[in-house]
Design an enzyme around this catalytic site. Structure first.
Site, PDB file in Angstrom:
ATOM      1  N   ARG A  23      24.564  -6.890 -46.785  1.00 25.75           N
ATOM      2  CA  ARG A  23      25.246  -6.412 -48.000  1.00 25.75           C
ATOM      3  C   ARG A  23      26.769  -6.324 -47.779  1.00 25.75           C
ATOM      4  NH1 ARG A  23      26.548  -1.089 -49.121  1.00 25.75           N
ATOM      5  NH2 ARG A  23      26.512  -0.366 -51.289  1.00 25.75           N
ATOM      6  N   VAL A  25      28.543  -7.923 -45.552  1.00 23.22           N
ATOM      7  CA  VAL A  25      29.099  -9.277 -45.366  1.00 23.22           C
ATOM      8  C   VAL A  25      29.339  -9.912 -46.732  1.00 23.22           C
ATOM      9  CG1 VAL A  25      28.524 -11.625 -44.579  1.00 23.22           C
ATOM     10  CG2 VAL A  25      28.144  -9.673 -43.057  1.00 23.22           C
ATOM     11  N   ARG A  75      12.038 -16.832 -34.797  1.00 28.89           N
ATOM     12  CA  ARG A  75      12.533 -17.398 -33.543  1.00 28.89           C
ATOM     13  C   ARG A  75      12.410 -18.909 -33.707  1.00 28.89           C
ATOM     14  NH1 ARG A  75      13.345 -12.586 -30.575  1.00 28.89           N
ATOM     15  NH2 ARG A  75      11.732 -11.094 -31.078  1.00 28.89           N
ATOM     16  N   ASP A 130      16.717  -1.963 -29.496  1.00 28.75           N
ATOM     17  CA  ASP A 130      16.717  -1.551 -28.084  1.00 28.75           C
ATOM     18  C   ASP A 130      18.057  -1.043 -27.560  1.00 28.75           C
ATOM     19  OD1 ASP A 130      14.162  -2.496 -28.162  1.00 28.75           O
ATOM     20  OD2 ASP A 130      14.482  -4.227 -26.858  1.00 28.75           O
ATOM     21  N   ALA A 189      10.099  15.401 -23.265  1.00 27.67           N
ATOM     22  CA  ALA A 189       9.124  14.712 -22.399  1.00 27.67           C
ATOM     23  C   ALA A 189       9.308  15.175 -20.956  1.00 27.67           C
ATOM     24  CB  ALA A 189       9.324  13.207 -22.497  1.00 27.67           C
TER      25      ALA A 189
HETATM   26  P1  ATP Z   1      16.173  -9.573 -29.946  1.00 26.45           P
HETATM   27  O1  ATP Z   1      16.826  -9.286 -28.636  1.00 26.45           O
HETATM   28  O2  ATP Z   1      16.213  -8.426 -30.872  1.00 26.45           O
HETATM   29  O3  ATP Z   1      14.822 -10.189 -29.819  1.00 26.45           O
HETATM   30  P2  ATP Z   1      17.610 -12.059 -30.099  1.00 26.45           P
HETATM   31  O4  ATP Z   1      18.682 -12.534 -30.994  1.00 26.45           O
HETATM   32  O5  ATP Z   1      17.979 -11.938 -28.645  1.00 26.45           O
HETATM   33  O6  ATP Z   1      17.088 -10.691 -30.687  1.00 26.45           O
HETATM   34  P3  ATP Z   1      15.996 -14.396 -29.534  1.00 26.45           P
HETATM   35  O7  ATP Z   1      14.605 -14.722 -29.940  1.00 26.45           O
HETATM   36  O8  ATP Z   1      16.324 -14.387 -28.082  1.00 26.45           O
HETATM   37  O9  ATP Z   1      16.322 -12.992 -30.232  1.00 26.45           O
HETATM   38  O10 ATP Z   1      17.001 -15.419 -30.240  1.00 26.45           O
HETATM   39  C1  ATP Z   1      16.965 -15.620 -31.635  1.00 26.45           C
HETATM   40  C2  ATP Z   1      17.169 -17.082 -31.922  1.00 26.45           C
HETATM   41  O11 ATP Z   1      18.459 -17.497 -31.478  1.00 26.45           O
HETATM   42  C3  ATP Z   1      16.189 -18.039 -31.246  1.00 26.45           C
HETATM   43  O12 ATP Z   1      14.978 -18.147 -31.908  1.00 26.45           O
HETATM   44  C4  ATP Z   1      16.976 -19.337 -31.268  1.00 26.45           C
HETATM   45  O13 ATP Z   1      16.883 -19.965 -32.541  1.00 26.45           O
HETATM   46  C5  ATP Z   1      18.406 -18.861 -31.056  1.00 26.45           C
HETATM   47  N1  ATP Z   1      18.726 -18.972 -29.624  1.00 26.45           N
HETATM   48  C6  ATP Z   1      18.300 -18.190 -28.615  1.00 26.45           C
HETATM   49  N2  ATP Z   1      18.757 -18.611 -27.423  1.00 26.45           N
HETATM   50  C7  ATP Z   1      19.505 -19.692 -27.678  1.00 26.45           C
HETATM   51  C8  ATP Z   1      20.260 -20.604 -26.862  1.00 26.45           C
HETATM   52  N3  ATP Z   1      20.327 -20.474 -25.534  1.00 26.45           N
HETATM   53  N4  ATP Z   1      20.907 -21.598 -27.506  1.00 26.45           N
HETATM   54  C9  ATP Z   1      20.842 -21.732 -28.831  1.00 26.45           C
HETATM   55  N5  ATP Z   1      20.151 -20.924 -29.648  1.00 26.45           N
HETATM   56  C10 ATP Z   1      19.494 -19.931 -29.090  1.00 26.45           C
END
Ligand code: ATP
Length: 354
Positions: A23, A25, A75, A130, A189
């Site tokens: 929102r 953005v 993902r 997290d 805890a």
């Molecule tokens: P969370 O930590 O909350 O799970 P995150 O952003 O780290 O979030 P990931 O699943 O690691 O979640 O990454 C999200 C998406 O970003 C991936 O599904 C992929 O499309 C893209 N991505 C992750 N790593 C890479 C990379 N090394 N290069 C390009 N794109 C990437």
């Protein structure tokens, strides 16, 4: 450069407050003269599949108080390939998207760097329950998740008190035990086990036995999921060693949902605005951060390195490279300060939860 059209996406694990960031953005961009803002569905997958629609000031009405993400998340391994990225770049070119705000975790930022390097300027916003992004003191969704966990533990505690039971609860936090440590304090805890701080199981069991001797009926133990395959066995060992009826509970994905707290809505709004301001000022490859209450930014490559350093994932070669660049000491100091703050909280929970 004049930004006519920008995109916004949410990627990786969802977090309450992502909607508030979307929102902010959209409204900041339109308020700053950007003609069109595309909401890209399902993270990088939506970008590759050209799955997006225009958002305006009204289409982001009434989402600030909603959990999850109106743009959905996914993902997408295809995006990690050169072919996938080139497809994404082509879609941006075809649509006339001049820049993207990517909301998510460290994986999302890696994707943002890859896109920036291929000519589409990106800015990242840290959103993950997290709080495991080491370049920022706070990630969107963290407080809401902690509030959910504390609420659930309070409920468990009622029944533990009635039945004089021990509950071992596994909470989210793969790389960072921040949810476990903070909710440990907030719920009293008796023991908290996280991946990144040494845990003395015998001492914890002795503390539990002593508390029961002192007539404590409800006993709560929190384990962060980063201590892989630990919590359930620990519950069995507590029962065996102390004779206290002990149950294991994994809260799971319920921790990721729910109405975002005010803190998450406000931080998401501040970060959403900052991301657009940076982008329109011609900046790219940055992650928006909150440090000591101030919204600031950091180069994504540096942020990812700090993250690896903090999580002890860095190789000797990487350390040597940072030393050569003259940034090792500063980055080390950043990580040490963060670790010290976490340890201080951990010790507080040990001291006052008896
Ligand atoms: P969370 O930590 O909350 O799970 P995150 O952003 O780290 O979030 P990931 O699943 O690691 O979640 O990454 C999200 C998406 O970003 C991936 O599904 C992929 O499309 C893209 N991505 C992750 N790593 C890479 C990379 N090394 N290069 C390009 N794109 C990437």
């Amino acid at each position: 450069m004049k930004f006519k059209r920008i995109g916004v996406l949410t990627s990786g694990g969802d977090a309450p407050g992502m909607n508030a960031a979307i929102r902010a953005v959209v409204r900041t961009a339109i308020g700053s003269g950007v003609e069109e803002v595309y909401g890209i569905y399902g993270g990088y997958k939506g970008l590759i599949d050209n799955d997006m629609e225009l958002l305006d000031i009204r289409s982001v009405s009434n989402i600030i108080s909603r959990g999850g993400t109106m743009l959905y998340s996914a993902r997408c391994n295809e995006f990690k390939t050169e072919e996938g990225m080139q497809r994404a770049v082509q879609v941006c070119k075809d649509r006339g998207i001049d820049g993207i705000v990517a909301i998510g975790g460290d994986g999302t930022f890696r994707g943002a760097t890859d896109l920036t390097n291929r000519g589409i300027p990106c800015i990242g916003i840290p959103a993950t329950i997290d709080n495991d992004i080491s370049s920022t003191d706070y990630t969107i969704g963290f407080e809401t998740a902690m509030t959910t966990v504390a609420d659930l533990i309070d409920k468990l505690r009622d029944t533990c008190e009635s039945h004089a039971r021990c509950s071992v609860v596994e909470v989210m936090g793969k790389y960072a035990g921040d949810i476990a440590i903070n909710t440990g304090i907030a719920t009293g805890a008796i023991a908290v086990a996280v991946r990144e701080i040494p845990f003395d199981e015998e001492k914890a069991i002795a503390k539990i036995a002593k508390a029961r001797e002192n007539k404590k009926r409800n006993i709560i133990v929190i384990v962060a999921e980063g201590k892989t395959d630990y919590a359930e066995g620990f519950a069995e060992r507590i029962e065996k060693a102390t004779g206290i009826e002990t149950r294991f509970t994994r809260f799971g994905h319920v921790q990721r949902g729910g109405i975002p707290t005010v803190r998450d809505r406000v931080t998401a709004s501040r970060m959403g605005k900052a991301a657009v301001v940076e982008l329109l000022n011609g900046k790219s490859n940055l992650v928006i951060c909150e440090r000591k209450g101030v919204i600031t930014s950091m180069d994504i490559n540096k942020a990812l390195k700090i993250d690896r350093m903090f999580k002890n994932l860095m190789t000797d070669a990487e350390y040597a490279e940072l030393e050569k660049e003259g940034v090792l000491e500063e980055m080390r100091a950043h990580c040490e300060a963060r670790a010290a703050a976490k340890l201080e909280l951990y010790k507080l929970s040990e001291e006052i939860c008896k």
